[in-house]
Enzyme design. Structure first.
Site, PDB file in Angstrom:
ATOM      1  N   SER A  56       0.832  -1.197   0.000  1.00 20.56           N
ATOM      2  CA  SER A  56       0.000   0.000   0.000  1.00 20.56           C
ATOM      3  C   SER A  56       0.874   1.257   0.000  1.00 20.56           C
ATOM      4  O   SER A  56       1.681   1.441  -0.918  1.00 20.56           O
ATOM      5  CB  SER A  56      -0.966  -0.039   1.188  1.00 20.56           C
TER       6      SER A  56
ATOM      7  N   HIS B 229      -8.179  -4.812  -0.567  1.00 17.22           N
ATOM      8  CA  HIS B 229      -6.951  -4.134  -0.160  1.00 17.22           C
ATOM      9  C   HIS B 229      -6.553  -4.582   1.243  1.00 17.22           C
ATOM     10  O   HIS B 229      -7.387  -4.688   2.136  1.00 17.22           O
ATOM     11  CB  HIS B 229      -7.174  -2.618  -0.172  1.00 17.22           C
TER      12      HIS B 229
ATOM     13  N   ASP C 123     -10.223  -3.619  -5.083  1.00 17.78           N
ATOM     14  CA  ASP C 123      -9.386  -2.585  -4.451  1.00 17.78           C
ATOM     15  C   ASP C 123      -9.410  -1.322  -5.293  1.00 17.78           C
ATOM     16  O   ASP C 123      -9.215  -1.377  -6.517  1.00 17.78           O
ATOM     17  CB  ASP C 123      -7.959  -3.119  -4.321  1.00 17.78           C
TER      18      ASP C 123
END
Length: 317
Positions: A164, A289, A259
């Site tokens: 991320s 995610h 996501d």
């Protein structure tokens, strides 16, 4: 909870368990001041960090850089032989999470590859603004290359990685090191990375309402506090999709189907390949995610770790 018929069943079960645990606490909101929300967010994050592989040795270290003592945790799956070094940057929207919340992810990579993992507690926003976290990440890699032998690290076979926002920092670190004299990296592991500062992609439109965890609202907040000035959100070391990719080391990009960041991850792979960079990718269906946090119960998270580990073995030599 919404319709989760399109979710991987293990992902849906894991998410339900997380939601049940979170229900015992006040909601985590993206608002300043972040301190009370950080405490709850990171407490919940540590729950998923429990369990997993046992290390032969784990040590806490500090690096002096940019007026801070940057905390790093070094994970050795074995002792007695030198392993490639993965410098890892945790996710958390640049605003929360830590080495502790990502402890299991680091240990999973360490054993599966195997590699020695140096996990980095870079400065968080909004207290620290772009590019402080990036500069700290790059400085840790430089330290490992120049002085890591004192920690028993392989200073030549270096990789960087992150998930991320940490994936964003890994890619940006590789770009920054490329342009500032190195050190040379063997590869970059980017798991569902933040790549761009726009919110109008196909995956944002499909998954941005909050039903899938990470939302458009949260990403807009993260960008606003990490990079407060609008013009800087176009900077190629912040929005890495806008960078010249030529000359980067091999990259593996692992994405979640459900996501908001999937589309920009796909665009990143296309940009890397167009620039002649060896880029491997896989999108894991039915997961959201942050699915890598679920290695204890979601097979696709385990598969993603195994694939990244095999890739690291190939590129690190």
């Amino acid at each position: 909870m919404g319709d989760r018929s399109g979710w991987d069943p293990e992902m849906a079960a894991f998410t339900a368990e997380q939601e049940a645990a979170a229900a015992a606490y006040p909601p985590v909101r993206v608002t300043v001041p972040l301190a009370p929300h950080r405490r709850i967010n990171d407490l919940l994050g540590k729950l998923t960090a429990a369990g997993g592989p046992v290390m032969a040795e784990t040590t806490d270290r500090y690096i002096e850089a940019h007026g801070r003592r940057i905390f790093c945790r070094v994970y050795r799956p074995v002792t007695g032989r030198m392993l490639p070094t993965l410098v890892y940057f945790h996710g958390g929207g640049w605003v929360w999470a830590s080495v502790d919340t990502h402890d299991r992810i680091a240990r999973e990579y360490a054993v599966a590859a195997p590699v020695t993992v140096v996990s980095v507690d870079y400065a968080l926003s909004p207290e620290a603004k772009f590019p402080q976290a990036l500069e700290e990440c790059a400085e840790v890699v430089r330290f490992v290359a120049e002085q890591g032998a004192a920690w028993g690290l392989d200073t030549r076979r270096l990789l960087v990685g992150g998930d991320s926002a940490g994936g964003n920092l890994a890619l940006a670190t590789a770009l920054l090191l490329r342009d500032t004299g190195g050190p040379t990296l063997r590869g970059v592991v980017a798991t569902y990375p933040v790549c761009d500062s726009r919110f109008d992609t196909e995956s944002y439109r499909a998954y941005g309402d909050g039903s899938y965890g990470l939302s458009t609202e949260r990403m807009a907040f993260y960008w606003s506090v990490y990079v407060p000035h609008d013009i800087d959100r176009l900077h190629p070391l912040a929005a890495v999709l806008r960078a010249d990719m030529a000359g980067l080391p091999p990259v593996i990009v692992q994405l979640a189907e459900l996501d908001v960041l999937r589309s920009e991850g796909e665009a990143l792979v296309a940009r890397l390949r167009a620039a002649g960079v060896a880029a491997e990718t896989e999108t894991y269906p039915g997961v959201v995610h942050g699915f890598l946090r679920a290695t204890g119960s979601v097979r696709k998270a385990q598969d993603a770790v195994a694939k990244a580990a095999a890739w690291m073995r190939r590129v690190a030599g």
